[in-house]
Design an enzyme around this catalytic site. Structure first.
Site, PDB file in Angstrom:
ATOM      1  N   GLU A 286       0.825  -1.209   0.000  1.00  0.00           N
ATOM      2  CA  GLU A 286       0.000   0.000   0.000  1.00  0.00           C
ATOM      3  C   GLU A 286       0.862   1.264   0.000  1.00  0.00           C
ATOM      4  O   GLU A 286       0.447   2.317  -0.475  1.00  0.00           O
ATOM      5  CB  GLU A 286      -0.907   0.000   1.240  1.00  0.00           C
ATOM      6  N   HIS A 307       7.883 -26.727  -0.956  1.00  0.00           N
ATOM      7  CA  HIS A 307       7.236 -27.806  -1.708  1.00  0.00           C
ATOM      8  C   HIS A 307       6.159 -27.271  -2.646  1.00  0.00           C
ATOM      9  O   HIS A 307       5.336 -28.030  -3.132  1.00  0.00           O
ATOM     10  CB  HIS A 307       6.654 -28.836  -0.723  1.00  0.00           C
ATOM     11  N   LYS A 421     -14.068   0.267  -3.885  1.00  0.00           N
ATOM     12  CA  LYS A 421     -15.144   0.619  -2.938  1.00  0.00           C
ATOM     13  C   LYS A 421     -16.266   1.346  -3.661  1.00  0.00           C
ATOM     14  O   LYS A 421     -17.442   1.039  -3.479  1.00  0.00           O
ATOM     15  CB  LYS A 421     -14.605   1.543  -1.829  1.00  0.00           C
TER      16      LYS A 421
END
Ligand code: PA5
Length: 444
Positions: A286, A307, A421
């Site tokens: 951010e 793995h 948003k």
């Protein structure tokens, strides 16, 4: 120093002269932070926070933690992003990812409002059945959709269970000092409130009430945590690149970025780091990911991910470097037992501790990845204590601020978070978003 940077694995990737060439940029960035002269300088409250925090509120946090412990079996912490990750990271790091399953005299702690998953909410509501509940609702704006929905659901649950008068005793609110929906609600309902300081962005707020109340509720010493952060602040005040590891870390990651290493992978070997990795990704992602710039922060927990992503790291496109967070003392000792029959051929490990075996995996993987063309830096961290957590938080915050200024961005805003948003609220039909909704529907 609770953290020390070991750059020996970088030798074949970054020359001494390249580090020296960063001195000017680092010095400028350091001055911008400490003199408050850079972009976003109204969000630098975190710099002095470890020594300049509200002592009265700090004592109230400890008292509230005690009250919560005596009132409930389960504390639900409602928040998202910077209003969530730090507390969860601290609890998992200092206690355990299995905190709720430990024998303890503190309440179970669950996190809600960090997604909109019906499944997650249904499960949590089932877990709460028959239990005494308190809430810590954390939102600086007070209007973030995910926590607001979760608060509505848990408020409804509390009122049905205990009646409307319970809110003032069971709901603890951390929000803006003076304004916003949540502050208005808290004052009207008589809830105890805690402050998200104006000058600390969400991802820099773990050492404010945002993080400290849930952390204290888990029985972790917030005094020790602040002491660790204060010691780190003292250590990283100095602008000397040779002795200041936060500056050195910022410089190295920027050198590697300019050499085409566009992804930084935070590597660790302890599952207690999983949520710390998430906190770190938010902090750097951010802060730096803007203006079409920035390193992509990724993370792995080895040996688990050796793995899976280990294959890509060893042999995939050479776009990444590793920052290995090595916890020197994990506080646990488990020894491999002997097996007379040696059915698994593992008797060469008899009597060895898992910590020792893990450390050999760390060394083996670091050498293999470096040989495979992946530069690595090692950050040695002393332990999983609250003090060292506070130190680590401050180390990364400082390095992130410095790094962002070297990159030439404002490390303290997050304009890009708004885009989704607005679209989501428009699509949900929020009044005032009609025009946007029509535009979006035309695109679908
Ligand atoms: O870092 C940030 O600023 C964000 O992650 C916010 O913390 C997050 O969006 C939550 O915001 P609020 O605390 O206003 O609900």
């Amino acid at each position: 120093m609770a953290i020390s940077l070991n750059a020996s694995f970088l030798n074949s990737f970054v020359g001494e002269h390249e580090l020296s060439a960063m001195e000017g940029a680092v010095r400028d960035a350091h001055a911008k932070i400490w003199n408050k002269t850079g972009l976003g300088n109204d969000f630098l409250g975190w710099v002095d926070l470890p020594v300049n925090y509200d002592k009265e509120e700090f004592e109230r946090i400890k008292a509230a933690a005690l009250k919560i412990k005596n009132t409930c079996d389960i504390l639900i912490v409602i928040g998202i992003g910077g209003s969530y990750l730090g507390a969860r990271a601290a609890i998992e790091f200092c206690k355990s990812p299995l905190y709720n399953n430990l024998k303890k005299d503190t309440p179970d702690i669950y996190f809600a409002g960090n997604n909109i998953s019906a499944q997650a909410m249904k499960e949590l509501l089932e877990i709460c059945e028959g239990k005494d509940i308190c809430l810590n609702v954390i939102s600086k704006s007070g209007t973030t959709t995910e926590p607001a929905i979760a608060f509505r659901i848990f408020r409804d649950l509390l009122i049905k269970k205990y009646g409307p008068d319970c809110i003032k005793d069971r709901v603890f609110i951390t929000t803006d000092r003076a304004k916003g929906t949540l502050k208005g609600f808290a004052d009207a309902a008589g809830c105890e409130t805690f402050v998200v300081p104006d000058d600390c962005g969400g991802r820099y707020s773990v050492l404010t009430a945002v993080g400290l109340l849930p952390i204290a509720c888990a029985g972790i010493s917030i005094d020790d945590m602040m002491a660790g952060a204060a010691a780190a602040r003292e250590a990283y005040k100095d602008c000397d690149l040779a002795s200041n590891d936060a500056l050195k870390y910022a410089a190295y990651r920027n050198i590697l970025r300019t050499k085409g290493k566009k992804t930084e992978i935070l590597v660790d070997y302890e599952p207690c780091m999983v949520m710390m990795n998430e906190w770190w990704k938010q902090l750097f992602g951010e802060s730096e990911g803007k203006d079409n710039k920035g390193l992509l922060p990724d993370s792995v927990v080895f040996t688990t991910d050796l793995h899976s992503l280990g294959q890509f790291i060893q042999e995939g496109e050479r776009i990444m470097f590793e920052t290995i967070l090595n916890i020197k003392d994990t506080g646990a000792e488990v020894v491999v037992p002997n097996d007379e029959a040696n059915v698994d051929g593992l008797n060469f490990l008899t009597g060895k501790t898992l910590e020792y075996i893990n450390s050999m995996a760390f060394k083996g993987a670091a050498i293999a990845h470096t040989d495979g063309g992946v530069p690595a830096m090692i950050l040695d961290l002393d332990s999983r204590s609250a003090y060292d957590f506070g130190w680590m938080v401050y180390f990364f915050e400082m390095a992130c601020g410095i790094s962002g200024y070297i990159l030439g961005v404002n490390p303290f805003n997050q304009p890009g978070v708004e885009a989704y948003k607005k679209n989501m609220l428009a699509l949900l039909g929020k009044p005032g978003y009609e025009e946007r909704r029509a535009e979006l529907e035309a695109k679908m």
